[in-house]
Scaffold this active site. Sequence first.
Site: not given
Length: 63
Positions: A33, A30
């Site tokens: 993230c 991600c």
Amino acid sequence: MTSININKEKFGQLIHKEKPVLVDFWAPWCGYCRRIGTAYEKISEEYSDILIAGKVNIDEEPQ
């Protein structure tokens, strides 16, 4: 103190502590993230006296 890695068992233990728990659900793939990771670590260090900051890798702990 930096954030801690949380698994299912550790999560169960942490929610019964006196401090609130801030949880970052993330994954290595991600991009978003990874971008907020640095800011999350700063929050973890700055507020370590009033909260517990942890991270859950959703690939390793999908439940």
